[in-house]
Design a protein around this motif. Structure first.
Motif, PDB file in Angstrom:
ATOM      1  N   PRO A  70       0.903  -0.985   0.008  1.00 31.56           N
ATOM      2  CA  PRO A  70      -0.177   0.105  -0.071  1.00 31.56           C
ATOM      3  C   PRO A  70       0.807   1.208   0.025  1.00 31.56           C
ATOM      4  N   ASP A  71       2.072   1.192   0.725  1.00 32.55           N
ATOM      5  CA  ASP A  71       2.898   2.510   0.614  1.00 32.55           C
ATOM      6  C   ASP A  71       3.562   2.673  -0.777  1.00 32.55           C
ATOM      7  N   ASP A  72       3.218   1.930  -1.486  1.00 38.91           N
ATOM      8  CA  ASP A  72       3.926   1.965  -3.119  1.00 38.91           C
ATOM      9  C   ASP A  72       2.828   2.956  -3.628  1.00 38.91           C
ATOM     10  N   THR A  73       1.580   3.147  -3.146  1.00 40.34           N
ATOM     11  CA  THR A  73       0.519   3.794  -3.739  1.00 40.34           C
ATOM     12  C   THR A  73       1.128   5.455  -4.239  1.00 40.34           C
ATOM     13  N   ALA A  74       1.165   5.618  -5.295  1.00 39.81           N
ATOM     14  CA  ALA A  74       1.430   7.165  -5.839  1.00 39.81           C
ATOM     15  C   ALA A  74       1.262   7.580  -7.127  1.00 39.81           C
ATOM     16  N   VAL A  75       1.387   8.671  -7.584  1.00 38.33           N
ATOM     17  CA  VAL A  75       1.599   8.925  -8.954  1.00 38.33           C
ATOM     18  C   VAL A  75       3.078   8.689  -9.476  1.00 38.33           C
ATOM     19  N   TYR A  76       3.240   8.280 -10.326  1.00 43.55           N
ATOM     20  CA  TYR A  76       4.717   7.840 -10.882  1.00 43.55           C
ATOM     21  C   TYR A  76       5.069   8.386 -12.187  1.00 43.55           C
ATOM     22  N   TYR A  77       6.060   9.223 -12.039  1.00 41.42           N
ATOM     23  CA  TYR A  77       6.596  10.111 -13.078  1.00 41.42           C
ATOM     24  C   TYR A  77       7.835   9.559 -14.087  1.00 41.42           C
TER      25      TYR A  77
END
Length: 115
Positions: free
Chosen positions: A87-94
């Motif tokens: 869950p901590d990998d949840t993010a917008v990846y650029y």
């Protein structure tokens, strides 16, 4: 005009996998450096992984042994294979690309890890 475009984000359950792709185009020079940042709500932007044409990749400690960055030099394309997602990998990846630094950026792709 330089263009950087990401794809491959989505919703995945904890422990699952996703593969992000990014293609860079429009430059008269090859993109020596390519990589991925991520930013989650309320958190600072974090460099996830970066790779150059001639050197081994670098990873954030938080993703080592789970994520793998690779590239296809002929296509100016970089990939991020993400395994054992949390869950901590949840993010917008650029995705970023450039000659000596990550100077050009895509619009980002959302990765959500949730059950």
């Amino acid at each position: 005009q330089v263009q950087v475009a990401e794809s491959g984000g989505g919703l995945v359950q904890p422990g699952g996998s996703l593969r992000l792709s990014c293609a860079a185009s429009g430059s008269i020079f090859s993109f020596n450096v390519m990589g991925w940042y991520r930013q989650a709500p309320g958190k600072q932007r974090e460099l996830v992984a970066a790779i150059t044409r001639d050197n081994p990749p670098n990873y954030a400690d938080s993703v080592k042994d789970r994520f793998t960055i690779s590239r296809d030099n002929a296509k100016n394309t970089v990939y991020l294979q993400m395994n054992s997602l949390k869950p901590d990998d949840t993010a917008v990846y650029y995705c970023g690309a450039g000659k000596w630094d990550l100077d050009y950026w895509g619009q980002g792709t959302q990765v959500t890890v949730s059950s």
